[in-house]
Design a protein around this motif. Structure first.
Motif, PDB file in Angstrom:
ATOM      1  N   PRO A   1     -11.707   4.819  14.052  1.00 24.03           N
ATOM      2  CA  PRO A   1     -12.683   4.557  14.813  1.00 24.03           C
ATOM      3  C   PRO A   1     -13.435   3.272  14.480  1.00 24.03           C
ATOM      4  O   PRO A   1     -13.469   2.673  13.438  1.00 24.03           O
ATOM      5  CB  PRO A   1     -13.964   5.846  14.363  1.00 24.03           C
ATOM      6  CG  PRO A   1     -13.507   6.220  13.194  1.00 24.03           C
ATOM      7  CD  PRO A   1     -12.000   5.994  12.808  1.00 24.03           C
ATOM      8  N   LEU A   2     -13.961   2.557  15.691  1.00 27.55           N
ATOM      9  CA  LEU A   2     -14.715   1.400  15.629  1.00 27.55           C
ATOM     10  C   LEU A   2     -15.876   1.406  15.261  1.00 27.55           C
ATOM     11  O   LEU A   2     -16.637   2.198  15.320  1.00 27.55           O
ATOM     12  CB  LEU A   2     -14.566   0.685  17.049  1.00 27.55           C
ATOM     13  CG  LEU A   2     -13.194   0.502  17.661  1.00 27.55           C
ATOM     14  CD1 LEU A   2     -13.337  -0.287  18.981  1.00 27.55           C
ATOM     15  CD2 LEU A   2     -12.260  -0.543  16.645  1.00 27.55           C
ATOM     16  N   SER A   3     -16.173   0.130  14.292  1.00 28.69           N
ATOM     17  CA  SER A   3     -17.631   0.319  13.706  1.00 28.69           C
ATOM     18  C   SER A   3     -18.551  -0.508  14.855  1.00 28.69           C
ATOM     19  O   SER A   3     -18.142  -0.823  15.809  1.00 28.69           O
ATOM     20  CB  SER A   3     -17.638  -0.726  12.481  1.00 28.69           C
ATOM     21  OG  SER A   3     -17.297  -2.026  12.889  1.00 28.69           O
ATOM     22  N   GLU A   4     -19.753  -0.625  14.655  1.00 29.52           N
ATOM     23  CA  GLU A   4     -20.832  -0.949  15.516  1.00 29.52           C
ATOM     24  C   GLU A   4     -20.456  -2.416  15.987  1.00 29.52           C
ATOM     25  O   GLU A   4     -20.522  -2.851  16.953  1.00 29.52           O
ATOM     26  CB  GLU A   4     -22.120  -0.674  14.846  1.00 29.52           C
ATOM     27  CG  GLU A   4     -23.387  -1.108  15.830  1.00 29.52           C
ATOM     28  CD  GLU A   4     -23.535  -0.388  17.039  1.00 29.52           C
ATOM     29  OE1 GLU A   4     -23.753  -0.577  18.070  1.00 29.52           O
ATOM     30  OE2 GLU A   4     -22.863   1.072  16.753  1.00 29.52           O
ATOM     31  N   SER A   5     -20.205  -3.206  14.775  1.00 26.85           N
ATOM     32  CA  SER A   5     -20.018  -4.705  15.234  1.00 26.85           C
ATOM     33  C   SER A   5     -18.779  -4.845  15.897  1.00 26.85           C
ATOM     34  O   SER A   5     -18.683  -5.766  16.896  1.00 26.85           O
ATOM     35  CB  SER A   5     -19.773  -5.509  13.707  1.00 26.85           C
ATOM     36  OG  SER A   5     -18.913  -4.991  13.004  1.00 26.85           O
TER      37      SER A   5
ATOM     38  N   ALA B   1     -17.331  -5.394  23.370  1.00 22.18           N
ATOM     39  CA  ALA B   1     -18.267  -5.791  25.037  1.00 22.18           C
ATOM     40  C   ALA B   1     -18.447  -7.027  25.426  1.00 22.18           C
ATOM     41  O   ALA B   1     -18.545  -7.283  26.536  1.00 22.18           O
ATOM     42  CB  ALA B   1     -19.627  -4.785  24.530  1.00 22.18           C
ATOM     43  N   LYS B   2     -18.796  -7.849  24.415  1.00 26.01           N
ATOM     44  CA  LYS B   2     -18.887  -9.202  24.541  1.00 26.01           C
ATOM     45  C   LYS B   2     -17.234  -9.913  25.238  1.00 26.01           C
ATOM     46  O   LYS B   2     -17.651 -10.515  26.201  1.00 26.01           O
ATOM     47  CB  LYS B   2     -19.354  -9.936  23.517  1.00 26.01           C
ATOM     48  CG  LYS B   2     -19.442 -11.520  23.632  1.00 26.01           C
ATOM     49  CD  LYS B   2     -20.124 -12.065  22.254  1.00 26.01           C
ATOM     50  CE  LYS B   2     -20.480 -13.685  22.605  1.00 26.01           C
ATOM     51  NZ  LYS B   2     -20.658 -14.409  21.345  1.00 26.01           N
TER      52      LYS B   2
ATOM     53  N   LEU C   1     -12.064 -18.487  24.362  1.00 28.23           N
ATOM     54  CA  LEU C   1     -12.215 -19.041  22.862  1.00 28.23           C
ATOM     55  C   LEU C   1     -13.294 -18.169  22.378  1.00 28.23           C
ATOM     56  O   LEU C   1     -14.304 -18.105  22.778  1.00 28.23           O
ATOM     57  CB  LEU C   1     -12.418 -20.553  23.140  1.00 28.23           C
ATOM     58  CG  LEU C   1     -11.633 -21.414  23.718  1.00 28.23           C
ATOM     59  CD1 LEU C   1     -12.022 -22.988  23.561  1.00 28.23           C
ATOM     60  CD2 LEU C   1     -10.199 -21.370  22.850  1.00 28.23           C
ATOM     61  N   PRO C   2     -13.196 -17.866  21.070  1.00 28.52           N
ATOM     62  CA  PRO C   2     -14.115 -17.378  20.384  1.00 28.52           C
ATOM     63  C   PRO C   2     -15.285 -18.279  20.003  1.00 28.52           C
ATOM     64  O   PRO C   2     -15.147 -19.508  19.855  1.00 28.52           O
ATOM     65  CB  PRO C   2     -13.279 -17.013  18.967  1.00 28.52           C
ATOM     66  CG  PRO C   2     -12.361 -17.889  19.020  1.00 28.52           C
ATOM     67  CD  PRO C   2     -12.008 -18.163  20.146  1.00 28.52           C
ATOM     68  N   GLN C   3     -16.592 -17.775  19.992  1.00 33.17           N
ATOM     69  CA  GLN C   3     -17.715 -18.675  19.951  1.00 33.17           C
ATOM     70  C   GLN C   3     -18.558 -18.165  18.701  1.00 33.17           C
ATOM     71  O   GLN C   3     -18.657 -16.948  18.282  1.00 33.17           O
ATOM     72  CB  GLN C   3     -18.737 -18.375  20.935  1.00 33.17           C
ATOM     73  CG  GLN C   3     -18.191 -19.115  22.357  1.00 33.17           C
ATOM     74  CD  GLN C   3     -19.124 -18.629  23.591  1.00 33.17           C
ATOM     75  OE1 GLN C   3     -20.158 -18.329  23.378  1.00 33.17           O
ATOM     76  NE2 GLN C   3     -18.936 -19.524  24.547  1.00 33.17           N
ATOM     77  N   PRO C   4     -18.907 -19.093  17.866  1.00 38.86           N
ATOM     78  CA  PRO C   4     -19.743 -18.757  16.807  1.00 38.86           C
ATOM     79  C   PRO C   4     -20.980 -17.937  16.973  1.00 38.86           C
ATOM     80  O   PRO C   4     -21.677 -17.959  18.078  1.00 38.86           O
ATOM     81  CB  PRO C   4     -19.901 -19.986  15.914  1.00 38.86           C
ATOM     82  CG  PRO C   4     -19.916 -20.909  16.859  1.00 38.86           C
ATOM     83  CD  PRO C   4     -18.927 -20.521  17.909  1.00 38.86           C
ATOM     84  N   ARG C   5     -21.240 -16.866  16.209  1.00 37.86           N
ATOM     85  CA  ARG C   5     -22.403 -16.262  16.483  1.00 37.86           C
ATOM     86  C   ARG C   5     -23.790 -16.822  15.943  1.00 37.86           C
ATOM     87  O   ARG C   5     -23.507 -17.096  15.031  1.00 37.86           O
ATOM     88  CB  ARG C   5     -22.188 -14.555  16.159  1.00 37.86           C
ATOM     89  CG  ARG C   5     -21.040 -13.891  16.789  1.00 37.86           C
ATOM     90  CD  ARG C   5     -20.989 -12.639  16.148  1.00 37.86           C
ATOM     91  NE  ARG C   5     -22.064 -11.916  16.252  1.00 37.86           N
ATOM     92  CZ  ARG C   5     -21.948 -10.468  15.732  1.00 37.86           C
ATOM     93  NH1 ARG C   5     -20.997  -9.908  15.106  1.00 37.86           N
ATOM     94  NH2 ARG C   5     -22.731  -9.637  16.102  1.00 37.86           N
TER      95      ARG C   5
END
Length: 422
Positions: free
Chosen positions: A394-398, A404-405, A418-422
């Motif tokens: 099962p996936l964690s919350e993060s 979803a993003k 492309l991944p973006q820094p959080r």
């Protein structure tokens, strides 16, 4: 009613003298008594004493021969004296008496000759002209052999192996073919078995020539060949041969073939050939008690289906007539010897060819075999320390927020996300 006292047994030399005085051979007298010639030889030499019913029959026969000899001797002397030049009788009564003596002597000589012929082996029409071995009851022969003078030892030793084999074959083969026909019910198989037995005898001739009973040696081998169970696998013997034309002969042959092979062989040897129980047991490789049981079983089976054969003497002559319905001719002795030699050469060459092929195969294997040792490739080894793959859980919350993003900012077209820094 009083019983007459038993007549005394003559001395051994007297027994032989009475037989020779009656112009009887040992085989003829043995056939009358119902014993073998070897048994009669023992009685005449004093090695054994006649006993039982056959012994009583032998004693009565000797005394009857002695009475006939005494009766014929004065008549023969009178007949011989009539042949000498003597003064002719002067009276009519003397002339009639002389003529009566001559007539009586001639009649008695004819009667004795006919009786001697009748007491020999009984003849049956359409038999082979070759006699059976001495010491056996006559079976399947046309007429008995005349008494032949015994050859000296140097004449017997002068025979070549070919001549000795041909004499044995001509002496035994026709009777053996008829005996094996009673065992198998097949004419071709009977001839083939006898021919094969003599081929084996020719291959082992030094052993057969030194045997005390060469005819018995060949007979045992012929019976073994005829009763072999492997014949049923041959295509030519899967179909029965034409049965005898007579209904009684067909019933007798069918009853014989339904008996077990051991009982059938014992019956043929004892009631057909005329061997004694010890000789029959020895030839069938059984004890005397077993031979008696087999013979009793065979006779009961025959008497149950054919009651008229309950008498052993009647059974003997019916066996003779059954085997003599067809003219079962044997091959010539030179033909048998040549076939045996060709067969021996064939199997010798086959054995040599097989040995050469085996040696060649072994040499080829040695030549093509590797000269050094090559270790085999080892099997794969298991690698240690690698964690097993983990199934997705099962996936964690993060992880759910990142998913979803990614779905929200998904763009169409070739642009890559492309991944973006959080």
């Amino acid at each position: 009613m009083t019983q007459s006292p038993a007549r005394p047994l003559p001395a051994p030399k007297e027994r032989r003298r009475l037989r020779e005085a009656a112009s009887l051979t040992r085989a003829q007298l043995a056939s009358r008594v119902g014993v073998t010639s070897e048994t009669l030889r023992g009685w005449e030499t004093g090695r054994s004493t006649p006993r039982g019913r056959k012994g009583e029959k032998y004693v009565k026969l000797l005394h009857s021969l002695g009475d006939e000899t005494e009766m014929s001797s004065p008549q023969e002397r009178a007949a011989d004296s009539d042949d000498d030049p003597e003064p002719a009788p002067t009276t009519a009564s003397a002339q009639r008496s002389a003529r009566a003596r001559r007539t009586t002597a001639a009649t008695d000589r004819k009667r004795l000759a006919a009786k001697d012929r009748g007491r020999g082996p009984v003849t049956v029409a359409d038999r082979s002209r070759t006699p059976v071995p001495h010491g056996h009851r006559v079976i399947l022969t046309e007429r008995p052999r005349m008494a032949t003078p015994r050859r000296p030892d140097d004449a017997v030793a002068a025979l070549t192996p070919d001549q000795a084999f041909d004499a044995l074959y001509a002496f035994c083969a026709p009777a053996l073919v008829r005996q094996t026909y009673l065992l198998t019910g097949r004419r071709e198989l009977a001839r083939e078995s006898v021919e094969r037995a003599f081929q084996i005898a020719w291959q082992r001739w030094p052993e057969v020539a030194r045997d005390r009973d060469p005819a018995g040696w060949v007979r045992a081998v012929a019976y073994e060949c005829a009763l072999s169970p492997w014949h049923r696998l041959r295509p030519r013997y899967r179909h029965p041969e034409p049965p005898p034309s007579d209904a009684f002969d067909r019933a007798l042959l069918d009853t014989l073939l339904q008996l077990p092979p051991s009982c059938r062989r014992t019956l043929v040897l004892y009631d057909g050939v005329g061997l004694g129980l010890p000789e029959t047991a020895a030839e069938t490789e059984a004890s005397t008690r077993a031979a008696v049981n087999r013979l009793a079983h065979a006779r009961e089976a025959l008497a149950e289906r054919l009651p008229e054969l309950a008498d052993p003497e009647t059974l003997h002559w019916r066996l003779v007539e059954l085997a003599s319905t067809d003219r079962l001719r044997a091959a010539k002795p030179p033909v048998v010897r040549q076939r045996g030699e060709r067969r021996a050469r064939f199997w010798t060459r086959a054995a040599i060819a097989f040995t050469v092929a085996l040696i060649g195969t072994t040499a080829l294997t040695v030549h093509t075999a590797p000269t050094r040792y090559e270790p085999p490739v080892p099997a794969g080894e298991t690698v240690q320390g690698v964690p097993p793959p983990v199934a997705p859980g099962p996936l964690s919350e993060s992880e759910r927020e990142l998913r979803a993003k990614l779905r929200k900012e998904e763009q169409k077209g070739p642009d890559r996300l492309l991944p973006q820094p959080r």
